[in-house]
Design a protein around this motif. Structure first.
Motif, PDB file in Angstrom:
ATOM      1  N   LYS A 154      39.621  46.488  41.548  1.00 28.52           N
ATOM      2  CA  LYS A 154      40.885  46.444  40.810  1.00 28.52           C
ATOM      3  C   LYS A 154      42.007  47.101  41.608  1.00 28.52           C
ATOM      4  O   LYS A 154      43.168  46.651  41.580  1.00 28.52           O
ATOM      5  CB  LYS A 154      40.707  47.130  39.457  1.00 28.52           C
ATOM      6  CG  LYS A 154      41.889  46.953  38.517  1.00 28.52           C
ATOM      7  CD  LYS A 154      41.546  47.391  37.090  1.00 28.52           C
ATOM      8  CE  LYS A 154      40.572  46.436  36.432  1.00 28.52           C
ATOM      9  NZ  LYS A 154      40.355  46.748  34.988  1.00 28.52           N
ATOM     10  N   LYS A 179      34.379  38.846  37.252  1.00 29.99           N
ATOM     11  CA  LYS A 179      35.813  38.931  37.534  1.00 29.99           C
ATOM     12  C   LYS A 179      36.640  38.679  36.272  1.00 29.99           C
ATOM     13  O   LYS A 179      37.647  39.354  36.030  1.00 29.99           O
ATOM     14  CB  LYS A 179      36.189  37.917  38.615  1.00 29.99           C
ATOM     15  CG  LYS A 179      35.572  38.173  39.973  1.00 29.99           C
ATOM     16  CD  LYS A 179      35.938  37.041  40.938  1.00 29.99           C
ATOM     17  CE  LYS A 179      35.069  37.032  42.178  1.00 29.99           C
ATOM     18  NZ  LYS A 179      35.379  35.887  43.065  1.00 29.99           N
ATOM     19  N   ILE A 180      36.225  37.705  35.472  1.00 31.74           N
ATOM     20  CA  ILE A 180      36.944  37.396  34.229  1.00 31.74           C
ATOM     21  C   ILE A 180      36.958  38.608  33.308  1.00 31.74           C
ATOM     22  O   ILE A 180      38.004  39.019  32.787  1.00 31.74           O
ATOM     23  CB  ILE A 180      36.300  36.186  33.511  1.00 31.74           C
ATOM     24  CG1 ILE A 180      36.533  34.903  34.299  1.00 31.74           C
ATOM     25  CG2 ILE A 180      36.864  36.046  32.088  1.00 31.74           C
ATOM     26  CD1 ILE A 180      35.745  33.717  33.783  1.00 31.74           C
ATOM     27  N   GLU A 181      35.770  39.185  33.084  1.00 31.88           N
ATOM     28  CA  GLU A 181      35.646  40.256  32.107  1.00 31.88           C
ATOM     29  C   GLU A 181      36.225  41.582  32.594  1.00 31.88           C
ATOM     30  O   GLU A 181      36.627  42.417  31.784  1.00 31.88           O
ATOM     31  CB  GLU A 181      34.170  40.448  31.730  1.00 31.88           C
ATOM     32  CG  GLU A 181      33.510  39.231  31.098  1.00 31.88           C
ATOM     33  CD  GLU A 181      34.182  38.782  29.812  1.00 31.88           C
ATOM     34  OE1 GLU A 181      34.731  39.642  29.087  1.00 31.88           O
ATOM     35  OE2 GLU A 181      34.154  37.565  29.512  1.00 31.88           O
ATOM     36  N   SER A 182      36.256  41.774  33.916  1.00 30.91           N
ATOM     37  CA  SER A 182      36.762  43.046  34.449  1.00 30.91           C
ATOM     38  C   SER A 182      38.202  42.971  34.925  1.00 30.91           C
ATOM     39  O   SER A 182      38.805  44.003  35.253  1.00 30.91           O
ATOM     40  CB  SER A 182      35.873  43.504  35.615  1.00 30.91           C
ATOM     41  OG  SER A 182      35.936  42.562  36.691  1.00 30.91           O
ATOM     42  N   GLY A 183      38.758  41.764  34.989  1.00 30.03           N
ATOM     43  CA  GLY A 183      40.129  41.609  35.461  1.00 30.03           C
ATOM     44  C   GLY A 183      40.291  41.958  36.921  1.00 30.03           C
ATOM     45  O   GLY A 183      41.314  42.522  37.338  1.00 30.03           O
ATOM     46  N   THR A 184      39.288  41.611  37.722  1.00 32.63           N
ATOM     47  CA  THR A 184      39.321  41.940  39.154  1.00 32.63           C
ATOM     48  C   THR A 184      39.321  40.674  39.993  1.00 32.63           C
ATOM     49  O   THR A 184      39.056  39.577  39.494  1.00 32.63           O
ATOM     50  CB  THR A 184      38.090  42.796  39.537  1.00 32.63           C
ATOM     51  OG1 THR A 184      36.890  42.070  39.221  1.00 32.63           O
ATOM     52  CG2 THR A 184      38.097  44.120  38.792  1.00 32.63           C
ATOM     53  N   GLU A 185      39.590  40.855  41.280  1.00 26.87           N
ATOM     54  CA  GLU A 185      39.501  39.762  42.242  1.00 26.87           C
ATOM     55  C   GLU A 185      38.668  40.214  43.438  1.00 26.87           C
ATOM     56  O   GLU A 185      38.931  41.273  44.019  1.00 26.87           O
ATOM     57  CB  GLU A 185      40.882  39.327  42.721  1.00 26.87           C
ATOM     58  CG  GLU A 185      41.656  38.484  41.728  1.00 26.87           C
ATOM     59  CD  GLU A 185      40.987  37.151  41.411  1.00 26.87           C
ATOM     60  OE1 GLU A 185      40.250  36.640  42.279  1.00 26.87           O
ATOM     61  OE2 GLU A 185      41.202  36.639  40.302  1.00 26.87           O
TER      62      GLU A 185
END
Length: 330
Positions: A154, A179-185
């Motif tokens: 993040k 990635k969807i659930e953690s809001g990361t790339e």
């Protein structure tokens, strides 16, 4: 009675007998005689892998219970699709079956078209084995835990790299779901199997390794890979200090699996017999011991439970593909 009338009656009798014979062939009485010849067990994956090892173990045990050889036949290609298509189009008599994997629902989600319907064109028997996915890093990695991984991802979007066994694989879509659930790339790096990804991990060219416990079980135990998390719904007996993904991201708990199916339209009595015998095999202590060595546990189910699971996972991975704008494959 003239000749024409006699011929008509004869043809009518033959047609009636033929129809009766066809009905009899699919009747419970005929199913009770099943099997009367060897059964083909198609496996669409390479010899020596977990799918092959489980198939051969189950085939031997089923042979003993059914009183007929259950012959494993490798029919590789297109990540199992060639073997599955052969069974989807085979005679519905219970003499040709195939192994499905946790990659079956992901194929349905990622492929533009398949030569069969992923649910309706199979007679589900039962799931066989279930094993979690796992996330690991190099022993010297600065990433110390799964929450640490997400915090770093993040803080520096697109810097960390995450392996998979190929675009559209269960490994890949699990990474995308995280990635969807953690809001990361994180950067997705696809490989053709676990071995090359493992080599790149140890060489420091990728940061995070996603694989099944079939592969990582030994590597975690010998310290070659540091475990961050497993995808099971609860912590594993052999790794009580390794948290689950869902402890950080609730609901993210997909597991890989293998299951047995036959052709659609196979008589219910035959489906029931195969389910009964397979479940008996899965209940044997030797089966649990063999599966534990592969990082998995026996996973018996009813045909309806297996069908529901496949459909649920297709829906889940289709959602991930859409949300992450993953290009569907031809």
């Amino acid at each position: 009675m003239n000749i024409r009338t006699r011929r008509h009656l004869a043809f009518t009798a033959i047609a009636a007998f033929t129809g009766f014979s066809c009905l009899l062939a699919g009747s419970p009485a005929a199913a009770q005689d099943y099997p009367t010849k060897p059964i083909k067990f198609l496996v669409g994956f390479t010899p020596g892998g977990s799918a092959d090892l489980v198939s051969r173990f189950v085939a031997q045990k089923m042979s003993e219970r059914l009183g007929q050889p259950v012959v494993v036949e490798q029919r590789m290609g297109a990540t199992g699709i060639i073997a599955q298509d052969a069974v989807a189009k085979a005679a519905p008599d219970g003499y040709t079956m195939v192994l499905l994997t946790g990659g079956h629902p992901t194929s349905a989600a990622i492929k533009k078209t398949l030569p069969y319907h992923p649910v309706n064109d199979f007679g589900m028997i039962s799931t066989i084995i279930e094993y979690p996915m796992a996330i690991g890093v190099r022993p010297d990695s600065p990433i110390k835990s799964f929450p640490d991984l997400l915090a770093r991802a993040k803080a520096e979007p697109g810097k960390l790299s995450m392996s998979s066994a190929g675009t559209g694989s269960l490994h890949h879509l699990l990474g995308e779901w995280i990635k969807i659930e953690s809001g990361t790339e994180m950067i997705h790096v696809p490989f053709k199997g676990a071995a090359p990804a493992y080599t790149e991990l140890l060489g420091g060219r990728i940061d995070v390794f996603i694989e099944t416990m079939t592969f990582l079980n030994v590597n975690f135990k010998n310290g070659q890979v540091r475990p961050l998390a497993v995808s099971s719904s609860h912590r594993l007996k052999d790794f009580p200090n390794v948290p689950t993904i869902s402890e950080t991201l609730p609901g993210v708990d997909p597991t890989s699996w293998l299951g047995l199916v036959v052709s659609p339209g196979t008589p219910p009595a035959i489906v029931s017999r195969l389910n009964r015998e397979l479940r008996a095999v899965l209940a044997e202590p030797a089966t649990a011991e063999r599966f534990a060595a592969l990082g998995g546990i026996p996973a018996p189910s009813t045909p309806d439970e297996m069908r529901t699971r496949v459909q649920r996972e297709i829906d889940r991975w289709t959602r991930v593909v859409k949300l992450r704008n993953i290009e569907r494959q031809d």
